[in-house]
Design a protein around this motif. Structure first.
Motif, mmCIF file in Angstrom:
data_model
loop_
_atom_site.group_PDB
_atom_site.id
_atom_site.type_symbol
_atom_site.label_atom_id
_atom_site.label_comp_id
_atom_site.label_asym_id
_atom_site.label_seq_id
_atom_site.Cartn_x
_atom_site.Cartn_y
_atom_site.Cartn_z
ATOM 1 N N LYS A 180 45.410 -20.568 19.010
ATOM 2 C CA LYS A 180 46.403 -19.491 19.075
ATOM 3 C C LYS A 180 46.194 -18.493 17.946
ATOM 4 C CE LYS A 180 50.117 -21.883 21.498
ATOM 5 N NZ LYS A 180 51.543 -22.265 21.474
ATOM 6 N N ILE A 196 53.798 -14.873 16.666
ATOM 7 C CA ILE A 196 54.004 -16.036 17.526
ATOM 8 C C ILE A 196 55.442 -16.515 17.369
ATOM 9 C CG2 ILE A 196 53.346 -18.419 17.989
ATOM 10 C CD1 ILE A 196 50.561 -17.791 17.024
ATOM 11 N N LEU A 197 56.181 -16.568 18.477
ATOM 12 C CA LEU A 197 57.530 -17.132 18.473
ATOM 13 C C LEU A 197 57.402 -18.622 18.797
ATOM 14 C CD1 LEU A 197 60.620 -17.059 18.455
ATOM 15 C CD2 LEU A 197 60.546 -16.288 20.836
ATOM 16 N N SER A 198 57.650 -19.470 17.825
ATOM 17 C CA SER A 198 57.464 -20.915 18.003
ATOM 18 C C SER A 198 58.799 -21.592 18.293
ATOM 19 C CB SER A 198 56.843 -21.522 16.742
ATOM 20 O OG SER A 198 57.790 -21.528 15.689
ATOM 21 N N ARG A 206 66.726 -16.579 18.174
ATOM 22 C CA ARG A 206 65.456 -16.034 18.661
ATOM 23 C C ARG A 206 65.540 -14.545 18.983
ATOM 24 N NH1 ARG A 206 63.883 -21.331 22.375
ATOM 25 N NH2 ARG A 206 63.404 -22.671 20.577
ATOM 26 N N VAL A 210 63.256 -11.708 17.220
ATOM 27 C CA VAL A 210 62.381 -10.763 17.915
ATOM 28 C C VAL A 210 62.756 -9.321 17.578
ATOM 29 C CG1 VAL A 210 61.677 -9.882 20.177
ATOM 30 C CG2 VAL A 210 61.887 -12.343 19.806
ATOM 31 N N LEU A 221 53.894 -10.195 21.523
ATOM 32 C CA LEU A 221 54.615 -11.427 21.224
ATOM 33 C C LEU A 221 53.983 -12.568 22.013
ATOM 34 C CD1 LEU A 221 57.087 -12.804 19.872
ATOM 35 C CD2 LEU A 221 58.340 -12.344 22.001
ATOM 36 N N THR A 223 54.249 -16.585 22.965
ATOM 37 C CA THR A 223 55.216 -17.669 22.932
ATOM 38 C C THR A 223 55.057 -18.553 24.156
ATOM 39 O OG1 THR A 223 57.582 -18.195 22.663
ATOM 40 C CG2 THR A 223 57.022 -16.388 24.164
ATOM 41 N N ASN A 224 55.705 -19.704 24.122
ATOM 42 C CA ASN A 224 55.770 -20.585 25.276
ATOM 43 C C ASN A 224 56.898 -20.110 26.180
ATOM 44 O OD1 ASN A 224 56.670 -22.996 26.900
ATOM 45 N ND2 ASN A 224 54.979 -23.950 25.803
ATOM 46 N N CYS A 227 60.475 -21.067 25.506
ATOM 47 C CA CYS A 227 61.207 -20.486 24.379
ATOM 48 C C CYS A 227 62.014 -19.248 24.784
ATOM 49 C CB CYS A 227 60.240 -20.110 23.257
ATOM 50 S SG CYS A 227 59.443 -21.527 22.466
ATOM 51 N N VAL A 228 61.705 -18.679 25.950
ATOM 52 C CA VAL A 228 62.362 -17.428 26.342
ATOM 53 C C VAL A 228 62.967 -17.518 27.746
ATOM 54 C CG1 VAL A 228 60.919 -15.986 24.864
ATOM 55 C CG2 VAL A 228 60.172 -16.472 27.198
#
Length: 342
Positions: A180, A196-198, A206, A210, A221, A223-224, A227-228
């Motif tokens: 990543k 990276i939003l972890s 969150r 952001v 951005l 991320t997984n 997460c969103v």
């Protein structure tokens, strides 16, 4: 280690005659003398393997890591990790991150004069703390360091504080192997501000996380989707790219709609889903397309565009439903047109 492909992790318990195997995309190490201590790791595989490997690392096992025929042994710190597990169909992921030392304070003096020193100020002992932030981002490093200290740090002294702590050896870099981070580095080199939003960012924080970075110029951005999937509006990002497909239809639908909200002012939001042709990934994509098509039929929303176009759903009931929809669509006002009028 090279960063060209996933890192194979293996562990063998000779007493129980059990061998575990998983694959990591991120490993952070603390080089303590000759030993390589795991400070953070993210890996995936079959659910039972992933859970057992996470338990082994948490319990202090030594793991063998192999990449491009290069092997090394990684030691772990017993019971000093925070664990997060994710399970999506036949695939699971685990993330372990080293915890800071407990904050302790010992009274000055000795046992003979404990009573006399009862009201004396306690001395806070040095402790080991871990900071996880993008490489080279001194602003973020200083911000995270400020969270670790008992007294607030002064932003104007950022460079002095970081340089002094580094020179004294109190602040040192961890060694990172991450696919990543490699992607982030490539995007950064092309001039894109990337973050990276972890999962370590709490869900209720969150959106603010952001928004703060968007105001600072964030353009990409990573991320997984988990997460969103709920509680976020990502209107600043009008192009969404899925480069890994899960098997949870709810997560896919929710995550793909984060940028297409009622208050979205952009005229177009595009969603792309990447996969390799003639692979298991392609079969997974087709499966999700069929699940999406079936869900649309149940909800009365029939579409042959986007992901649904890959569906194999061709039964008589679905065909009749589509014919019915085609017959009445001219007499039903488009909901999108109604929103535009509003």
């Amino acid at each position: 280690m090279s960063e060209s492909r996933l890192i194979e992790l293996s562990y063998f318990d000779s007493a129980a005659k059990v061998r575990l195997t998983a694959y990591a995309d991120t490993i952070m190490l603390d080089r303590n003398g000759k030993d390589s201590i795991i400070t953070a790791i993210r890996f995936g595989g079959y659910p039972e393997m992933v859970r057992a490997m996470a338990d082994a690392i948490y319990g202090g096992a030594t793991i063998e890591a192999t990449q491009n025929d290069a092997k090394q042994f990684l030691k772990s710190d017993p019971k000093r990790y925070r664990r997060q597990m994710g399970h999506d169909g036949v695939y699971a992921t685990a993330t372990l991150m080293a915890s800071d030392d407990a904050l302790t304070a010992e009274p000055q003096g000795n046992e003979e004069d404990d009573e006399a020193e009862a009201g004396a100020q306690q001395e806070i002992q040095p402790r080991r703390c871990y900071i996880f932030c993008p490489a080279g981002d001194r602003d973020r490093l200083f911000e995270e360091l400020d969270h670790k200290t008992a007294a607030p740090l002064i932003p104007e002294f950022r460079d002095y504080v970081l340089d002094t702590l580094t020179a004294r050896g109190d602040l040192r870099k961890l060694e990172v192997f991450s696919l990543k981070e490699k992607l982030v580095k490539l995007l950064t080199q092309e001039g894109y501000r990337t973050e990276i939003l972890s999962p370590t960012v709490p869900p209720d924080k969150r959106e603010a996380w952001v928004e703060k970075r968007v105001r600072s110029g964030l353009q990409v951005l990573i991320t997984n989707p988990r997460c969103v999937e709920t509680g976020l509006d990502l209107n600043a990002f009008t192009t969404l790219i899925f480069y890994s497909m899960g098997f949870n239809l709810f997560t896919l639908r929710q995550a793909s709609r984060r940028s297409w909200r009622i208050n979205q002012a952009a005229p177009r939001v595009e969603v792309y889903m990447l996969y390799y042709k003639d692979t298991m990934q392609a079969k997974a994509m087709k499966l999700m397309a069929s699940k999406l098509a079936v869900a649309g039929i149940i909800e009365g929303t029939l579409s042959e565009e986007g992901l649904a176009a890959m569906s194999d759903v061709r039964d008589l009931t679905s065909q009749m439903a589509k014919e019915l929809t085609l017959g009445i669509k001219d007499n039903v006002e488009d909901i999108a047109a109604a929103f535009k009028k509003m």
